[in-house]
Scaffold this active site. Structure first.
Site, PDB file in Angstrom:
ATOM      1  N   THR A  69      -5.264   0.547  -8.483  1.00 56.47           N
ATOM      2  CA  THR A  69      -6.468   0.019  -7.818  1.00 56.47           C
ATOM      3  C   THR A  69      -7.660   0.114  -8.760  1.00 56.47           C
ATOM      4  O   THR A  69      -7.823   1.108  -9.456  1.00 56.47           O
ATOM      5  CB  THR A  69      -6.770   0.881  -6.572  1.00 56.47           C
ATOM      6  OG1 THR A  69      -5.722   0.675  -5.646  1.00 56.47           O
ATOM      7  CG2 THR A  69      -8.102   0.528  -5.948  1.00 56.47           C
ATOM      8  N   ARG A 116      -0.728  -2.474   7.059  1.00 55.18           N
ATOM      9  CA  ARG A 116      -1.289  -1.204   6.578  1.00 55.18           C
ATOM     10  C   ARG A 116      -2.551  -1.443   5.753  1.00 55.18           C
ATOM     11  O   ARG A 116      -2.606  -2.315   4.890  1.00 55.18           O
ATOM     12  CB  ARG A 116      -0.243  -0.468   5.747  1.00 55.18           C
ATOM     13  CG  ARG A 116      -0.711   0.876   5.175  1.00 55.18           C
ATOM     14  CD  ARG A 116      -1.234   0.750   3.765  1.00 55.18           C
ATOM     15  NE  ARG A 116      -1.620   2.044   3.190  1.00 55.18           N
ATOM     16  CZ  ARG A 116      -2.253   2.188   2.034  1.00 55.18           C
ATOM     17  NH1 ARG A 116      -2.586   1.123   1.326  1.00 55.18           N
ATOM     18  NH2 ARG A 116      -2.558   3.380   1.582  1.00 55.18           N
TER      19      ARG A 116
HETATM   20  N1  ASP Z   1      -5.913   3.543  -2.770  1.00 52.91           N
HETATM   21  C1  ASP Z   1      -5.015   2.426  -2.672  1.00 52.91           C
HETATM   22  C2  ASP Z   1      -4.461   2.358  -1.279  1.00 52.91           C
HETATM   23  O1  ASP Z   1      -4.170   3.385  -0.707  1.00 52.91           O
HETATM   24  C3  ASP Z   1      -3.879   2.462  -3.616  1.00 52.91           C
HETATM   25  C4  ASP Z   1      -4.148   2.951  -4.998  1.00 52.91           C
HETATM   26  O2  ASP Z   1      -5.253   3.297  -5.376  1.00 52.91           O
HETATM   27  O3  ASP Z   1      -3.208   2.998  -5.759  1.00 52.91           O
HETATM   28  O4  ASP Z   1      -4.277   1.272  -0.794  1.00 52.91           O
END
Ligand code: ASP
Length: 331
Positions: free
Chosen positions: A191, A219
């Site tokens: 992300t 989700r």
């Molecule tokens: N924080 C993001 C999520 O939970 C995923 C990530 O940062 O890898 O959707």
């Protein structure tokens, strides 16, 4: 809407009151300069992001260097990753949910506390720009699913197929063995959260993701949730997160970090405390990853991250284009 106008007016006053000490600005080669902006405001523009997205921070820096706002910098910066099909956790090319649908989450927050977010958005390659439109053109903060998609089309965004051949092949392969039990954040951890401070000393932030690979349909993690995946208070600083969104939501992580800075902690100390709070609630489970980056009003930065197996890493030094991934060192 009235409140937004009021905040906009009052922030102009605030910007004029900044009394930070004279700081050297850094150009793209990280050499010190004393430009006219620095002389008038004492502010060193800076952009930082999660992971090693050099191209994204370079783009943000380009905007800042030309005198652009931190809001434009973070939007344009993270758009680089949204467009990169080789990044399989952001934008086009992102890994799909368990049904094979790519669903995107993003949020943006400006110097006046205005914010916008889209959740579970399909078929649009730049969710961060839709989030900005939600912030600027509607009385709302969040739009989700079909409503968000419809809004995007109304605003002129084009429909695109976001599932690349590579992501589809991987998903097909995953279905054979995974029994629909995604390994949290080992399959997905890139992300992009970005924070920037511009020459006026104004801070903005953006966060965008395709979420956890092979997640349940519908989700939503922390990334589009103001206070969890991102928070900016232009009087204090900003923070943004990456990692297992469920854990970040439970602690309202980014808001927590900004509040810790308000209480006097440095960005580094605040990030460390934020991660420690999450660990304290997960003593028996070491199999996840969480990372925060933060920036305060002086342009000081910090970052802290925990990897599976409880390896701690911290961010070592600040620069105009930061790269926590390169700068993480084991403690
Ligand atoms: N924080 C993001 C999520 O939970 C995923 C990530 O940062 O890898 O959707």
């Amino acid at each position: 809407m009235k409140r937004r106008k009021f905040l906009k007016n009052s922030s102009t006053l605030t910007a004029g009151l900044i009394s930070a000490p004279m700081l050297a600005t850094c150009n793209e080669n990280n050499t010190k300069t004393n430009g006219p902006d620095e002389i008038s405001t004492g502010i060193k523009p800076i952009a930082i992001c999660t992971w090693n997205f050099h191209n994204a921070t370079a783009k943000a820096w380009e905007v800042l260097d030309q005198g652009g706002s931190s809001l434009d910098a973070v939007e344009q910066g993270v758009m680089i990753e949204e467009a990169d099909v080789n990044n399989q956790t952001v934008g086009k090319g992102g890994r799909p949910d368990r049904n094979g649908d790519v669903t995107l989450d993003a949020c943006i927050m400006d110097k006046d506390g205005n914010c916008g977010a889209v959740l579970c958005l399909q078929n649009i390659a730049h969710p961060i720009s839709v989030a900005r439109k939600v912030m600027e053109d509607t009385p709302h903060v969040m739009l989700a699913g079909k409503g968000a998609e419809q809004f995007a089309y109304e605003k002129g965004f084009e429909k695109e197929d976001l599932l690349t051949k590579k992501s589809m092949q991987e998903w097909t392969e995953w279905k054979k063995t995974s029994q629909y039990k995604p390994i949290i954040n080992i399959e997905n951890h890139d992300t992009i959260g970005m924070l920037a401070i511009d020459k006026n000393g104004d801070i903005s932030g953006a966060c965008t993701t395709s979420g956890m690979a092979y997640k349940y349909a519908g989700r939503v993690g922390d990334s589009p949730i103001i206070g969890a995946g991102l928070f900016v208070d232009n009087e204090i600083g900003g923070a943004t997160a990456t990692g297992v969104g469920e854990e970040v939501v439970r602690t309202v992580g980014s808001f927590l970090i900004v509040e810790l800075m308000r209480q006097g902690k440095s960005p580094q100390e605040a990030c460390e405390e934020g991660v420690k709070r999450i660990i304290a609630k997960n003593k028996d489970n070491t199999d996840f990853q969480i990372g925060f980056i933060a920036m305060n009003k002086k342009g000081e930065t910090g970052s802290y991250c925990i990897q599976p197996g409880f390896t701690f890493r911290k961010y070592s030094e600040a620069g105009h284009v930061n790269n926590p991934s390169d700068s993480f060192i084991k403690t």
